[in-house]
Design a protein around this motif. Sequence first.
Motif, short mmCIF file in Angstrom:
data_model
loop_
_atom_site.label_atom_id
_atom_site.label_comp_id
_atom_site.label_asym_id
_atom_site.label_seq_id
_atom_site.Cartn_x
_atom_site.Cartn_y
_atom_site.Cartn_z
N GLU A 1 0.84 -1.19 0.00
CA GLU A 1 0.00 0.00 0.00
C GLU A 1 0.87 1.24 0.00
N PHE A 2 0.44 2.27 -0.75
CA PHE A 2 1.16 3.53 -0.85
C PHE A 2 0.15 4.67 -0.80
N VAL A 3 0.42 5.69 0.02
CA VAL A 3 -0.48 6.84 0.13
C VAL A 3 0.34 8.10 -0.12
N TYR A 4 -0.19 8.97 -0.99
CA TYR A 4 0.44 10.26 -1.30
C TYR A 4 -0.59 11.34 -1.04
N GLU A 5 -0.24 12.34 -0.25
CA GLU A 5 -1.13 13.46 0.02
C GLU A 5 -0.37 14.75 -0.18
N ASN A 6 -1.02 15.69 -0.92
CA ASN A 6 -0.39 16.98 -1.17
C ASN A 6 -1.48 17.97 -1.57
N GLU A 7 -1.51 19.11 -0.93
CA GLU A 7 -2.42 20.20 -1.26
C GLU A 7 -3.88 19.75 -1.34
N GLY A 8 -4.31 18.96 -0.39
CA GLY A 8 -5.70 18.53 -0.32
C GLY A 8 -6.08 17.40 -1.26
N VAL A 9 -5.14 16.88 -2.01
CA VAL A 9 -5.40 15.77 -2.92
C VAL A 9 -4.65 14.55 -2.39
N SER A 10 -5.34 13.43 -2.35
CA SER A 10 -4.65 12.22 -1.90
C SER A 10 -4.75 11.14 -2.97
N LEU A 11 -3.72 10.34 -3.03
CA LEU A 11 -3.65 9.22 -3.96
C LEU A 11 -3.27 8.00 -3.14
N LYS A 12 -4.09 6.97 -3.21
CA LYS A 12 -3.83 5.75 -2.46
C LYS A 12 -3.73 4.60 -3.45
N LEU A 13 -2.62 3.90 -3.43
CA LEU A 13 -2.39 2.74 -4.27
C LEU A 13 -2.32 1.53 -3.35
N LYS A 14 -3.10 0.51 -3.67
CA LYS A 14 -3.16 -0.67 -2.82
C LYS A 14 -3.24 -1.91 -3.69
N LYS A 15 -2.42 -2.90 -3.38
CA LYS A 15 -2.44 -4.15 -4.14
C LYS A 15 -3.58 -5.04 -3.66
N HIS A 16 -4.21 -5.71 -4.62
CA HIS A 16 -5.18 -6.75 -4.31
C HIS A 16 -4.41 -8.03 -4.06
N GLU A 17 -5.11 -9.07 -3.63
CA GLU A 17 -4.45 -10.36 -3.40
C GLU A 17 -3.81 -10.90 -4.66
N ALA A 18 -4.40 -10.64 -5.83
CA ALA A 18 -3.88 -11.16 -7.09
C ALA A 18 -2.62 -10.42 -7.54
#
Length: 159
Positions: free
Chosen positions: A21-38
């Motif tokens: 899992e990876f979370v990026y937050e900047n200037e009120g915008v967030s981006l979350k990347l998360k792997k599924h089991e596959a």
Amino acid sequence: MLNIKEIHELIKAIDESTIDEFVYENEGVSLKLKKHEAGTVQVMQQAPAAPVQAQAPQAVQPQAQQAAAPAQEAPKQDENLHKITSPMVGTFYASSSPEAGPYVTAGSKVNENTVVCIVEAMKLFNEIEAEVKGEIVEVLVENGQLVEYGQPLFLVKAE
């Protein structure tokens, strides 16, 4: 804020890494990347003004359309064909506005930085570039169609 190319590179890097899992937050915008089991990466992008309930329909419908996509692309097995894929879940738009013509059609010549479409996700319109020099052989999705991360959008005969 990250541009679409940087997001695409992040997705690829995380997909190839052991990070779950990876979370990026900047200037009120967030981006979350998360792997599924596959092992696939799920992208969740959130802007402060976007309503949360708008995300639910996008997460459900694209999976059914993605299942239909392999049947469409099965006849095309040329080794020189490059697939331009969607870097995120969203709505595919072939043109910059309803009145404008499509960015590209079958037979269009493209360069690496030619904009081929827009994928809209949570009110953010992301220009998708060709990534390769060549000719568009086939447009695999319809204007206004919901697309999934990694879903092929175009087939390009690379030069």
